[in-house]
Design a protein around this motif. Sequence first.
Motif, short mmCIF file in Angstrom:
data_model
loop_
_atom_site.label_atom_id
_atom_site.label_comp_id
_atom_site.label_asym_id
_atom_site.label_seq_id
_atom_site.Cartn_x
_atom_site.Cartn_y
_atom_site.Cartn_z
N SER A 9 0.82 -1.22 0.00
CA SER A 9 0.00 0.00 0.00
C SER A 9 0.85 1.26 0.00
N ILE A 10 2.14 1.12 0.28
CA ILE A 10 3.02 2.28 0.37
C ILE A 10 3.06 3.12 -0.91
N PRO A 11 3.07 2.49 -2.11
CA PRO A 11 3.14 3.30 -3.35
C PRO A 11 2.02 4.31 -3.54
N ILE A 12 0.92 4.21 -2.76
CA ILE A 12 -0.16 5.19 -2.89
C ILE A 12 0.35 6.59 -2.58
N LEU A 13 1.46 6.66 -1.81
CA LEU A 13 2.05 7.96 -1.49
C LEU A 13 2.61 8.64 -2.74
N LEU A 14 2.83 7.85 -3.79
CA LEU A 14 3.36 8.39 -5.04
C LEU A 14 2.26 8.85 -5.99
N ALA A 15 1.01 8.75 -5.55
CA ALA A 15 -0.11 9.15 -6.40
C ALA A 15 0.01 10.60 -6.90
N ILE A 47 6.24 -12.66 -4.44
CA ILE A 47 4.86 -12.19 -4.42
C ILE A 47 4.78 -10.76 -3.90
N GLY A 48 5.57 -10.47 -2.87
CA GLY A 48 5.61 -9.11 -2.32
C GLY A 48 6.08 -8.10 -3.35
N VAL A 49 7.12 -8.47 -4.12
CA VAL A 49 7.64 -7.57 -5.16
C VAL A 49 6.58 -7.30 -6.22
N VAL A 50 5.88 -8.37 -6.65
CA VAL A 50 4.82 -8.22 -7.66
C VAL A 50 3.71 -7.31 -7.14
N MET A 51 3.30 -7.49 -5.89
CA MET A 51 2.24 -6.68 -5.32
C MET A 51 2.63 -5.21 -5.23
N VAL A 52 3.89 -4.95 -4.87
CA VAL A 52 4.37 -3.56 -4.78
C VAL A 52 4.42 -2.92 -6.17
N PHE A 81 2.25 0.21 -7.41
CA PHE A 81 2.88 1.42 -7.94
C PHE A 81 2.21 1.87 -9.23
N VAL A 82 1.99 0.91 -10.14
CA VAL A 82 1.31 1.23 -11.40
C VAL A 82 -0.11 1.76 -11.12
N SER A 83 -0.79 1.13 -10.17
CA SER A 83 -2.15 1.55 -9.81
C SER A 83 -2.17 2.98 -9.27
N ALA A 114 -6.84 6.43 6.39
CA ALA A 114 -7.52 5.19 6.75
C ALA A 114 -6.68 4.29 7.67
N PRO A 115 -5.37 4.04 7.37
CA PRO A 115 -4.58 3.20 8.27
C PRO A 115 -4.47 3.78 9.68
N ILE A 116 -4.38 5.11 9.77
CA ILE A 116 -4.33 5.74 11.10
C ILE A 116 -5.62 5.46 11.85
N GLY A 117 -6.74 5.61 11.15
CA GLY A 117 -8.03 5.33 11.76
C GLY A 117 -8.15 3.87 12.17
N GLN A 118 -7.61 2.96 11.36
CA GLN A 118 -7.70 1.54 11.68
C GLN A 118 -6.95 1.22 12.97
N ILE A 119 -5.80 1.85 13.16
CA ILE A 119 -5.03 1.64 14.40
C ILE A 119 -5.81 2.18 15.61
N LEU A 120 -6.36 3.39 15.46
CA LEU A 120 -7.13 4.00 16.55
C LEU A 120 -8.36 3.17 16.89
#
Length: 420
Positions: free
Chosen positions: A57-63, A107-112, A116-118, A371-377
Amino acid sequence: MESQFKRKGFSKDFNLMVIGQIISILGSALLRFALSLYVLDITGRADLFAVLFAISSIPILLAPFGGAIADRFNRRNLMVIFDFTSSIIVFVFFVVLAIGNSSIFLIGVVMVLLSFVSAMYAPTVMASIPVLVEEEKLEQANGIVNGIQALSNVAAPVLGGILYGMIGLKVLVIVSGLFFFLSAILEMFIQIPFMQREQNGHIISTLVNDLKEGFSYVVKQSFIFKCMILAALLNLLLTPLFVVGVPIILRVTLQSSDTLYGVGMGLIDFATILGALSMGYFAKKMGINNLYFWIFITALLIVPMALSVTPIMLNIGYYSSYTLFVGSALLIAMIMTIISIYVITVVQKETPNENLGKVMAIIIAVSQCMAPIGQILYGLLFEGFSVNIYVPILIISVVMVVLAIATKRILRFEVSEAVK
């Protein structure tokens, strides 16, 4: 002739983009679901898969960077390139699988890489919608695109589960790659208006400057900035309620069977789809000046959710609690989808075409990061009040009331004549 067609319905180009989206998103969802089953099968560890998904999910920061690209280059060509790239990644993954390498790292590399493309792809699509449809149909068009995403989330587990058992991971990977490839071919026939902008210096420095301009534009445009904050807060408060809260309550608090748990989650997904596809109808009833009312209604609907898991209701019987909880969740999911699409549409109408990609991407990145911040809270809240699970739900309701009041005050004077 074209304008006459557009008055009767959506343009051919928009319809082609929608079909391409259906194919591409379904292919992505099928692959994601198949990989989830495969990782669980070979490791038996849900925590490991959760870590993989978090990393991917980290690549969403590159949106925002993808948004800058969408404003600088032909958006049709970008969509074609992104889908072709996804198909190449998937086909290479298949070749590596075929020779016997099926490590978790791979599998992790493929998902990342696919994530990223997404992240590059999403703002390109969102920036293309306003130039492919007439302004009065923009809400409906956004609803259709969001509905496709929601529908794929419902269809993928069903189709993926069946196909994974019947044909296995390798064939599913090939099917997913073919979906991406087919989508790219289809997108080649789309015509999206494009005007070449002057480029000063190297392309990287140009994109970096464009990105700075995008952030500056969002911050300086008070109305757009406040819409972004509103979208982020809604994502912080409501998305984790459905991602974390609903599964915990259905499974742990109400101790629902596998069947009733699946029915509840499926109905909520269906409500999201219904909200997205009915956007054309609700758009006529919505306005910036009454947006606070929809948020207030959502806050009120959270109260019956809390009531359904109080000791009194739980003592009355399972089905009464289950029906009240799921019924409230359905309405909230539907309204949440409608509000989200409406806010995005208003921002699209207020943003010049040359900044659409950047602005959409910035809003997507900021809101999704909440959303991830909210999920932790929420995880901490539901764990701390596990005995009195209704307490954190009531807290959410109170916070939503405060948000509704704040929305009424801050957006009251921030709407232009174009969106009144």
